[in-house]
Write a protein that holds these residues in place. Structure first.
Motif, PDB file in Angstrom:
ATOM      1  N   GLN A   1      51.647  35.268  40.742  1.00 12.84           N
ATOM      2  CA  GLN A   1      51.421  36.638  40.306  1.00 12.84           C
ATOM      3  C   GLN A   1      50.583  37.389  41.333  1.00 12.84           C
ATOM      4  O   GLN A   1      49.854  36.793  42.128  1.00 12.84           O
ATOM      5  CB  GLN A   1      50.702  36.651  38.946  1.00 12.84           C
ATOM      6  CG  GLN A   1      51.555  36.116  37.798  1.00 12.84           C
ATOM      7  CD  GLN A   1      50.769  36.057  36.494  1.00 12.84           C
ATOM      8  OE1 GLN A   1      49.731  35.415  36.424  1.00 12.84           O
ATOM      9  NE2 GLN A   1      51.278  36.738  35.472  1.00 12.84           N
ATOM     10  N   ASP A   2      50.671  38.708  41.280  1.00 11.06           N
ATOM     11  CA  ASP A   2      49.900  39.541  42.190  1.00 11.06           C
ATOM     12  C   ASP A   2      48.442  39.620  41.750  1.00 11.06           C
ATOM     13  O   ASP A   2      48.098  39.303  40.606  1.00 11.06           O
ATOM     14  CB  ASP A   2      50.490  40.958  42.221  1.00 11.06           C
ATOM     15  CG  ASP A   2      51.852  40.988  42.878  1.00 11.06           C
ATOM     16  OD1 ASP A   2      52.331  39.919  43.294  1.00 11.06           O
ATOM     17  OD2 ASP A   2      52.440  42.078  42.960  1.00 11.06           O
ATOM     18  N   ALA A   3      47.594  40.077  42.659  1.00 10.35           N
ATOM     19  CA  ALA A   3      46.169  40.228  42.344  1.00 10.35           C
ATOM     20  C   ALA A   3      45.977  41.228  41.212  1.00 10.35           C
ATOM     21  O   ALA A   3      46.634  42.272  41.154  1.00 10.35           O
ATOM     22  CB  ALA A   3      45.416  40.687  43.588  1.00 10.35           C
ATOM     23  N   GLY A   4      45.075  40.899  40.296  1.00 13.52           N
ATOM     24  CA  GLY A   4      44.734  41.797  39.205  1.00 13.52           C
ATOM     25  C   GLY A   4      45.641  41.727  38.004  1.00 13.52           C
ATOM     26  O   GLY A   4      45.359  42.358  36.966  1.00 13.52           O
TER      27      GLY A   4
ATOM     28  N   VAL B   1      44.368  37.567  37.909  1.00 14.88           N
ATOM     29  CA  VAL B   1      44.511  36.851  39.178  1.00 14.88           C
ATOM     30  C   VAL B   1      43.523  37.397  40.200  1.00 14.88           C
ATOM     31  O   VAL B   1      43.394  38.618  40.372  1.00 14.88           O
ATOM     32  CB  VAL B   1      45.957  36.987  39.707  1.00 14.88           C
ATOM     33  CG1 VAL B   1      46.116  36.238  41.033  1.00 14.88           C
ATOM     34  CG2 VAL B   1      46.945  36.459  38.672  1.00 14.88           C
ATOM     35  N   ARG B   2      42.835  36.492  40.868  1.00 11.93           N
ATOM     36  CA  ARG B   2      41.890  36.873  41.918  1.00 11.93           C
ATOM     37  C   ARG B   2      42.630  37.506  43.094  1.00 11.93           C
ATOM     38  O   ARG B   2      43.817  37.275  43.299  1.00 11.93           O
ATOM     39  CB  ARG B   2      41.124  35.648  42.430  1.00 11.93           C
ATOM     40  CG  ARG B   2      40.225  35.010  41.405  1.00 11.93           C
ATOM     41  CD  ARG B   2      39.718  33.659  41.891  1.00 11.93           C
ATOM     42  NE  ARG B   2      38.906  33.789  43.103  1.00 11.93           N
ATOM     43  CZ  ARG B   2      37.586  33.989  43.096  1.00 11.93           C
ATOM     44  NH1 ARG B   2      36.942  34.093  41.945  1.00 11.93           N
ATOM     45  NH2 ARG B   2      36.920  34.081  44.223  1.00 11.93           N
ATOM     46  N   SER B   3      41.907  38.275  43.874  1.00  9.14           N
ATOM     47  CA  SER B   3      42.487  38.870  45.074  1.00  9.14           C
ATOM     48  C   SER B   3      42.349  37.906  46.248  1.00  9.14           C
ATOM     49  O   SER B   3      41.228  37.512  46.617  1.00  9.14           O
ATOM     50  CB  SER B   3      41.792  40.193  45.416  1.00  9.14           C
ATOM     51  OG  SER B   3      42.120  40.605  46.725  1.00  9.14           O
ATOM     52  N   ALA B   4      43.468  37.533  46.853  1.00 12.40           N
ATOM     53  CA  ALA B   4      43.422  36.673  48.038  1.00 12.40           C
ATOM     54  C   ALA B   4      42.806  37.417  49.217  1.00 12.40           C
ATOM     55  O   ALA B   4      42.135  36.817  50.059  1.00 12.40           O
ATOM     56  CB  ALA B   4      44.839  36.207  48.386  1.00 12.40           C
TER      57      ALA B   4
ATOM     58  N   ALA C   1      47.371  39.547  51.901  1.00 12.80           N
ATOM     59  CA  ALA C   1      48.000  40.755  51.359  1.00 12.80           C
ATOM     60  C   ALA C   1      49.425  40.458  50.903  1.00 12.80           C
ATOM     61  O   ALA C   1      49.910  41.036  49.913  1.00 12.80           O
ATOM     62  CB  ALA C   1      47.999  41.864  52.406  1.00 12.80           C
ATOM     63  N   GLY C   2      50.104  39.552  51.608  1.00 12.61           N
ATOM     64  CA  GLY C   2      51.443  39.165  51.190  1.00 12.61           C
ATOM     65  C   GLY C   2      51.459  38.544  49.807  1.00 12.61           C
ATOM     66  O   GLY C   2      52.441  38.683  49.060  1.00 12.61           O
ATOM     67  N   ALA C   3      50.367  37.834  49.451  1.00  8.79           N
ATOM     68  CA  ALA C   3      50.267  37.246  48.114  1.00  8.79           C
ATOM     69  C   ALA C   3      49.837  38.288  47.082  1.00  8.79           C
ATOM     70  O   ALA C   3      50.363  38.338  45.967  1.00  8.79           O
ATOM     71  CB  ALA C   3      49.275  36.084  48.136  1.00  8.79           C
ATOM     72  N   ASP C   4      48.890  39.148  47.450  1.00 10.45           N
ATOM     73  CA  ASP C   4      48.391  40.153  46.506  1.00 10.45           C
ATOM     74  C   ASP C   4      49.432  41.229  46.193  1.00 10.45           C
ATOM     75  O   ASP C   4      49.423  41.809  45.107  1.00 10.45           O
ATOM     76  CB  ASP C   4      47.130  40.810  47.073  1.00 10.45           C
ATOM     77  CG  ASP C   4      45.907  39.928  46.958  1.00 10.45           C
ATOM     78  OD1 ASP C   4      45.993  38.864  46.313  1.00 10.45           O
ATOM     79  OD2 ASP C   4      44.850  40.280  47.529  1.00 10.45           O
ATOM     80  N   PHE C   5      50.310  41.511  47.151  1.00 11.47           N
ATOM     81  CA  PHE C   5      51.338  42.548  46.962  1.00 11.47           C
ATOM     82  C   PHE C   5      52.739  41.926  46.937  1.00 11.47           C
ATOM     83  O   PHE C   5      53.713  42.576  47.333  1.00 11.47           O
ATOM     84  CB  PHE C   5      51.268  43.563  48.109  1.00 11.47           C
ATOM     85  CG  PHE C   5      50.069  44.461  48.073  1.00 11.47           C
ATOM     86  CD1 PHE C   5      50.095  45.660  47.384  1.00 11.47           C
ATOM     87  CD2 PHE C   5      48.909  44.112  48.752  1.00 11.47           C
ATOM     88  CE1 PHE C   5      48.996  46.503  47.374  1.00 11.47           C
ATOM     89  CE2 PHE C   5      47.804  44.946  48.754  1.00 11.47           C
ATOM     90  CZ  PHE C   5      47.842  46.143  48.053  1.00 11.47           C
TER      91      PHE C   5
END
Length: 382
Positions: free
Chosen positions: A88-91, A115-118, A310-314
């Motif tokens: 899942q994305d961050a937040g 979800v934490r922000s990477a 950022a690739g994981a968060d977005f």
């Protein structure tokens, strides 16, 4: 027939030898004079001087060790985060659904988590790498004193790690600003997160402050302490985000703005690299080439982790807009740039054949990465 030629070269080499001998004698003269002076003095004078010399030697040994040993340096540090395993994305909230066990009784809803922000995790860890796993070189007293007053950046020695750390720090500062202004709030209309605001403020503190400054007799807080406080602020934000008490706004326009800022940042570095490579190409004799190279390398090292995060968060935005292949290629190019680790930096001519041109090489990778960032930004903006 050859005697005059032999005599000519003998005179040349003899003159060179005398010149080297004179330079060495000039460098050693203060130490020889001080040694002779101390030899004639009593132990009351020799003792404190000897202790001072031992302390100075110890300080320099520590300084040399810290500048030459890069603890924790790992071009593959991103692998430790297992970003590909994130679902899942961050937040994004998770764990909120109630469950019904086999007994038929209604279970208590699972605690709400997000979800934490990477990006925040990587940013905090990059600061930790700079000031906890390693000494922060730029604010060390002996680094500030230089070589007989000459800035270490203008010499071939002891400045590579400092330049690399400043390059990494540049990526952290840029990311901290974006976290405050866009990523950590909703569409710019919600309040600024206090933890991110403090982290940004602490990261903007200058890079060279020791315990004392030249313009004040009062002690001050050194640079690394401010950066350590920023680590705590960033991790506090991520803890709040995990508890769903903070915001990470993973919209496509925020990603566009983030890519824009990074593109501009490395574009500025590319211009500096180009200027040095074009107008100061002295090969191995360019004493400023190494700090230019390692600053750029540190920037790429930092953005390799931050853009991977950022690739994981977005992740949802990247897949929805069809830029996943381009994103993956950009990350690969960043990693490829980190394979360039020359022992001695040479700023040779681009058409030269004796001295390599490491600045042009690192500049090429910077432009490749920037080109991909601009292309992804354009696709997202359509």
């Amino acid at each position: 027939m050859l005697d005059p030629v032999v005599a000519f070269f003998q005179r040349i080499f003899s003159a060179i030898g005398r010149g080297i001998g004179t330079a060495v004698a000039w460098l050693l003269w203060p130490f020889v004079t001080a040694t002779n002076w101390c030899r004639e003095r009593s132990w009351i004078i020799k003792g404190p001087i000897g202790i001072g010399v031992l302390l100075l030697v110890g300080f320099y040994a520590y300084f040399i060790w810290q500048t030459q040993v890069w603890s924790g340096f790992n071009p593959d540090y991103v692998n430790a985060y297992n970003l590909a395993q994130r679902k899942q994305d961050a937040g994004v909230a998770s764990g909120t659904a109630a469950t019904t066990p086999a007994t038929g009784e209604i279970a208590e809803p699972a605690p709400k988590t997000c979800v934490r922000s990477a990006i925040v995790d990587v940013t905090a860890d990059l600061i930790d790498y700079n000031v906890n796993q390693n000494a922060w070189i730029s604010s060390m007293l002996l680094y500030k004193l230089g070589l007989f007053g000459l800035d270490w950046d203008r010499t071939p020695w002891f400045d590579n790690k400092a330049a690399f750390q400043r390059g990494v720090n540049q990526t952290v500062r840029r990311t901290a600003v974006e976290l405050v202004d866009a990523l950590g709030r909703v569409r710019g209309t919600s309040g600024i997160n206090a933890d991110l605001q403090r982290a940004r403020g602490n990261m903007q503190f200058d890079e060279e402050t020791w315990y004392f400054r030249s313009n004040s007799i009062l002690p001050t807080t050194p640079t690394p302490n401010y950066y350590r406080t920023a680590i705590a602020d960033l991790r506090k934000f991520n803890a709040s985000l995990e508890a769903c008490d903070a915001i990470f706004d993973g919209r496509s326009d925020n990603l566009i703005e983030f890519l824009d800022r990074i593109s501009n940042d490395i574009g500025s570095t590319s211009a500096i690299i180009r200027e040095r490579s074009e107008f100061h190409n002295g090969g191995w004799f360019d004493t400023r080439a190494d700090d230019r190279f390692w600053f750029a390398y540190g920037q790429l090292y930092g953005y390799y982790g931050i853009l991977s995060a950022a690739g994981a968060d977005f992740d949802a935005v990247i897949k929805a807009r069809g830029i996943e292949p381009l994103w993956t290629e950009s990350i690969k190019q960043l990693r490829s740039a980190l394979n360039i680790q020359p022992a001695i930096i040479s700023n040779g001519r681009e058409d030269g054949w004796i001295m390599p041109t490491h600045l042009a090489t690192i500049g090429f990778y910077i432009l490749r990465v920037r080109s991909n960032l601009v292309e992804m930004r354009d696709v997202l903006a359509r």
